[in-house]
Design an enzyme around this catalytic site. Structure first.
Site, short mmCIF file in Angstrom:
data_model
loop_
_atom_site.label_atom_id
_atom_site.label_comp_id
_atom_site.label_asym_id
_atom_site.label_seq_id
_atom_site.Cartn_x
_atom_site.Cartn_y
_atom_site.Cartn_z
N ARG A 15 0.84 -1.21 0.00
CA ARG A 15 0.00 0.00 0.00
C ARG A 15 0.87 1.25 0.00
O ARG A 15 1.05 1.89 -1.02
CB ARG A 15 -0.96 -0.04 1.22
N ASP A 16 1.46 1.56 1.13
CA ASP A 16 2.29 2.76 1.22
C ASP A 16 3.44 2.66 0.22
O ASP A 16 3.84 3.66 -0.41
CB ASP A 16 2.85 2.88 2.65
N HIS A 207 5.66 4.31 12.56
CA HIS A 207 5.59 4.23 11.09
C HIS A 207 6.57 5.28 10.57
O HIS A 207 6.23 6.45 10.43
CB HIS A 207 4.14 4.55 10.68
N HIS A 209 9.37 6.83 7.96
CA HIS A 209 10.00 6.90 6.63
C HIS A 209 11.48 7.19 6.84
O HIS A 209 11.88 7.79 7.84
CB HIS A 209 9.31 7.97 5.79
N CYS A 240 5.06 9.12 0.23
CA CYS A 240 3.68 9.57 0.29
C CYS A 240 3.42 10.55 -0.84
O CYS A 240 4.19 11.50 -1.03
CB CYS A 240 3.41 10.23 1.64
N ASN A 249 9.27 3.90 3.29
CA ASN A 249 9.26 3.53 4.70
C ASN A 249 10.56 2.80 4.99
O ASN A 249 11.22 2.29 4.07
CB ASN A 249 8.12 2.55 4.99
C1 LIG Z 1 -10.16 11.31 1.11
C2 LIG Z 1 -10.71 11.74 -0.23
C3 LIG Z 1 -11.50 10.63 -0.87
C4 LIG Z 1 -11.62 12.95 0.02
O1 LIG Z 1 -11.82 13.62 -1.19
P1 LIG Z 1 -12.99 14.69 -1.38
O2 LIG Z 1 -12.80 15.28 -2.73
O3 LIG Z 1 -13.01 15.61 -0.22
O4 LIG Z 1 -14.28 13.75 -1.33
P2 LIG Z 1 -15.79 14.04 -1.66
O5 LIG Z 1 -16.56 13.25 -0.66
O6 LIG Z 1 -16.04 15.51 -1.79
O7 LIG Z 1 -16.01 13.37 -3.10
C5 LIG Z 1 -15.39 13.88 -4.27
C6 LIG Z 1 -15.20 12.74 -5.25
O8 LIG Z 1 -14.36 11.74 -4.68
C7 LIG Z 1 -15.05 10.48 -4.69
N1 LIG Z 1 -14.68 9.74 -3.46
C8 LIG Z 1 -14.85 10.15 -2.20
N2 LIG Z 1 -14.40 9.22 -1.37
C9 LIG Z 1 -13.97 8.19 -2.14
C10 LIG Z 1 -13.39 6.93 -1.82
N3 LIG Z 1 -13.16 6.55 -0.56
N4 LIG Z 1 -13.06 6.13 -2.83
C11 LIG Z 1 -13.26 6.49 -4.12
N5 LIG Z 1 -13.79 7.68 -4.48
C12 LIG Z 1 -14.15 8.52 -3.48
C13 LIG Z 1 -16.53 10.85 -4.70
O9 LIG Z 1 -17.29 9.78 -5.20
C14 LIG Z 1 -16.51 12.05 -5.63
O10 LIG Z 1 -16.35 11.56 -6.95
P3 LIG Z 1 -16.90 12.39 -8.24
O11 LIG Z 1 -18.37 12.58 -7.97
O12 LIG Z 1 -16.15 13.68 -8.25
O13 LIG Z 1 -16.53 11.50 -9.39
C15 LIG Z 1 -9.55 12.18 -1.16
O14 LIG Z 1 -8.95 13.31 -0.60
C16 LIG Z 1 -8.53 11.10 -1.37
O15 LIG Z 1 -8.81 10.08 -1.97
N6 LIG Z 1 -7.26 11.31 -0.89
C17 LIG Z 1 -6.21 10.36 -1.04
C18 LIG Z 1 -5.56 10.19 0.29
C19 LIG Z 1 -4.48 9.12 0.24
O16 LIG Z 1 -4.73 8.01 -0.16
N7 LIG Z 1 -3.24 9.49 0.68
C20 LIG Z 1 -2.19 8.57 0.79
C21 LIG Z 1 -2.37 7.66 1.96
S1 LIG Z 1 -2.01 8.44 3.53
C22 LIG Z 1 -0.37 8.09 3.78
O17 LIG Z 1 0.28 7.57 2.91
C23 LIG Z 1 0.22 8.38 5.13
C24 LIG Z 1 0.36 7.13 5.99
C25 LIG Z 1 -1.01 6.53 6.33
O18 LIG Z 1 1.10 6.12 5.31
C26 LIG Z 1 1.07 7.46 7.31
C27 LIG Z 1 2.32 8.33 7.16
O19 LIG Z 1 3.28 7.94 6.47
O20 LIG Z 1 2.32 9.40 7.76
#
Ligand SMILES: CC(C)(COP(=O)([O-])OP(=O)([O-])OC[C@H]1O[C@@H](n2cnc3c(N)ncnc32)[C@H](O)[C@@H]1OP(=O)([O-])[O-])[C@@H](O)C(=O)NCCC(=O)NCCSC(=O)C[C@@](C)(O)CC(=O)[O-]
Length: 298
Positions: A15-16, A207, A209, A240, A249
Site C-alpha cells: 500500500r504505502d 511508522h 520513513h 507519500c 518507509n
Molecule cells: C479522502 C478523499 C477521498 C476525500 O476527497 P474529497 O474530494 O473531499 O471527497 P468528496 O466526498 O467531496 O467526493 C469527491 C469525489 O471523490 C469520490 N470519493 C470520495 N471518497 C472516495 C473513496 N473513498 N473512494 C473512491 N472515491 C471517493 C466521490 O465519489 C466524488 O467523486 P466524483 O463525484 O467527483 O466522481 C480524497 O482526498 C482522497 O482520496 N485522498 C487520497 C488520500 C491518500 O490516499 N493518501 C495517501 C495515503 S495516507 C499516507 O500515505 C500516510 C500514511 C497513512 O502512510 C502514514 C504516514 O506515512 O504518515
C-alpha cells in the site's frame, strides 16, 4: 536496557510502498508480492487503499487485489478507508481490518484528505460506527508527527491530542507516522513520551520513513520505550504522494535484521523476505532500498 520480547511487523509495502509508483502495477504483481510476504511470515499486511482513484491512481485496483487474495488463517489483510465510501468498498472486498488516517498537521490534512483535522474526525466517526457494527477492527494513523512538508514543525501536544482522539473513538491501535522522515531519536522519544500519557504504549505503533536515514535509530528509541508494533515496507518501497521528497518507509528487511540482533521475536523468515523484495524490485526495475537485502545478495 529492556525491549519488548516480541514485535509485530505491519507490512505496508503493498500500500504505502506502491501507492507512489508512477508506472502501472497490475493486480497480479501486487498479489504475488502479498503472497510472498505472507509466505515469509508476515501476519499483518496492508493490501490496499479505498481512496479516490483520481487522487491515488495506483490504488485503483484495490478491490481486485482483495478479491484475488489467497487468504491465510491468522493473517490480517487491511485497507485504508478515509470515509464511508471507502469503508463500504473495503467491506465489500472483504478487508479484515481498516485504517482511518488523520494528521497532526492542518496543511497536510488538507492536501492529503481534503479537509481539516476536525472535519476528518467527523468523517471518521461513521466509519468507526459501521466498522464496530461489522466487527472490523480499526487502526488509526497520525501523520506528520515530527514535521510537515508544508508547515515544518509540528506541536507534540497536537500529535498526542490527535492520537488520543482516534484512540478514544475506538481505534485499537494508533500508528505514529513520521511521514517525511525528519525525526531523530531524541525527538521521537519526546513524542512517544507525550503520546503515551494519552494512549497506552502497547497500543502505539511507529511508522517511520527513512528520508533522512533516521528510521532504524528512531525505531530503536521506540523499542526502548516499549513500543512493540512497527510498520515497515519490504525493500523500503514507497513514499507519500502528498509529501514531496518523502522516501520509502524503513525497509522491513533492515528492521528484521536489527530485531534479530536484539533477540526480539518477530516470526519472519529473513531469506524469504529478501526474496519477496528482490522480486518486486526486479518487476519495478530498480534496486532495493534495503541495505540488508543488498548486503546479503552480495
Ligand atoms: C479522502 C478523499 C477521498 C476525500 O476527497 P474529497 O474530494 O473531499 O471527497 P468528496 O466526498 O467531496 O467526493 C469527491 C469525489 O471523490 C469520490 N470519493 C470520495 N471518497 C472516495 C473513496 N473513498 N473512494 C473512491 N472515491 C471517493 C466521490 O465519489 C466524488 O467523486 P466524483 O463525484 O467527483 O466522481 C480524497 O482526498 C482522497 O482520496 N485522498 C487520497 C488520500 C491518500 O490516499 N493518501 C495517501 C495515503 S495516507 C499516507 O500515505 C500516510 C500514511 C497513512 O502512510 C502514514 C504516514 O506515512 O504518515
Amino acid at each position: 536496557m529492556s525491549y519488548p520480547q516480541k514485535v509485530r511487523i505491519v507490512e505496508v509495502g503493498a500500500r504505502d510502498g506502491l501507492q507512489n509508483e508512477k508506472q502501472p502495477i497490475n493486480v497480479a504483481t501486487k498479489l504475488s508480492l502479498i503472497h510472498q510476504l505472507v509466505d515469509a511470515g508476515i501476519v499483518h499486511i496492508e493490501a490496499g487503499s479505498f481512496v479516490n482513484p483520481k487522487w491515488v491512481p495506483q490504488m485503483a485496483g484495490s478491490a481486485d487485489v482483495f478479491n484475488g487474495l489467497q487468504r491465510q488463517r491468522g493473517v490480517t489483510y487491511s485497507a485504508l478507508t478515509p470515509n464511508m465510501k471507502g469503508f463500504e468498498a473495503a467491506l465489500a472486498a472483504g478487508a479484515s481490518e481498516v485504517a482511518i488516517f488523520g494528521a497532526a498537521s492542518e496543511s497536510f490534512s488538507q492536501k492529503n484528505i481534503n479537509c481539516s483535522i476536525a472535519e476528518s474526525i467527523v468523517r471518521f466517526k461513521p466509519v468507526m460506527e459501521a466498522a464496530q457494527k461489522a466487527n472490523i477492527p480499526v487502526r488509526g494513523y497520525v501523520s506528520c508527527i515530527a514535521g510537515c512538508p508544508y508547515e515544518g514543525d509540528i506541536s507534540i501536544d497536537k500529535v498526542a491530542e490527535v492520537a488520543h482522539t482516534l484512540f478514544d473513538m475506538g481505534c485499537y491501535e494508533i500508528s505514529l507516522g513520521d511521514t517525511i522522515g525528519v525525526g531523530t531519536p531524541a525527538v521521537i522519544r519526546r513524542i512517544i513520551a507525550a503520546t503515551q500519557q494519552q494512549v497506552p504504549i502497547e497500543k502505539l505503533a511507529v511508522h517511520f520513513h527513512d528520508t533522512y536515514g533516521q528510521a532504524l535509530a528512531n525505531i530503536y528509541a521506540a523499542l526502548e520505550l516499549g513500543v512493540s508494533v512497527i510498520d515497515s515496507s519490504v525493500a523500503g518501497l514507497g513514499g507519500c504522494p502528498y509529501a514531496q521528497g518523502a522516501s520509502g518507509n524503513v525497509a522491513t528487511e533492515d528492521v528484521v535484521y536489527m530485531l534479530n540482533g536484539l533477540g526480539i521475536d518477530h516470526g519472519i523468515d529473513l531469506d524469504k523476505l529478501i526474496q519477496a523484495g528482490t522480486s518486486i524490485c526486479q518487476h519495478l526495475g530498480r534496486s532495493s532500498g534495503s541495505k540488508v537485502a543488498i548486503a546479503c545478495q552480495g
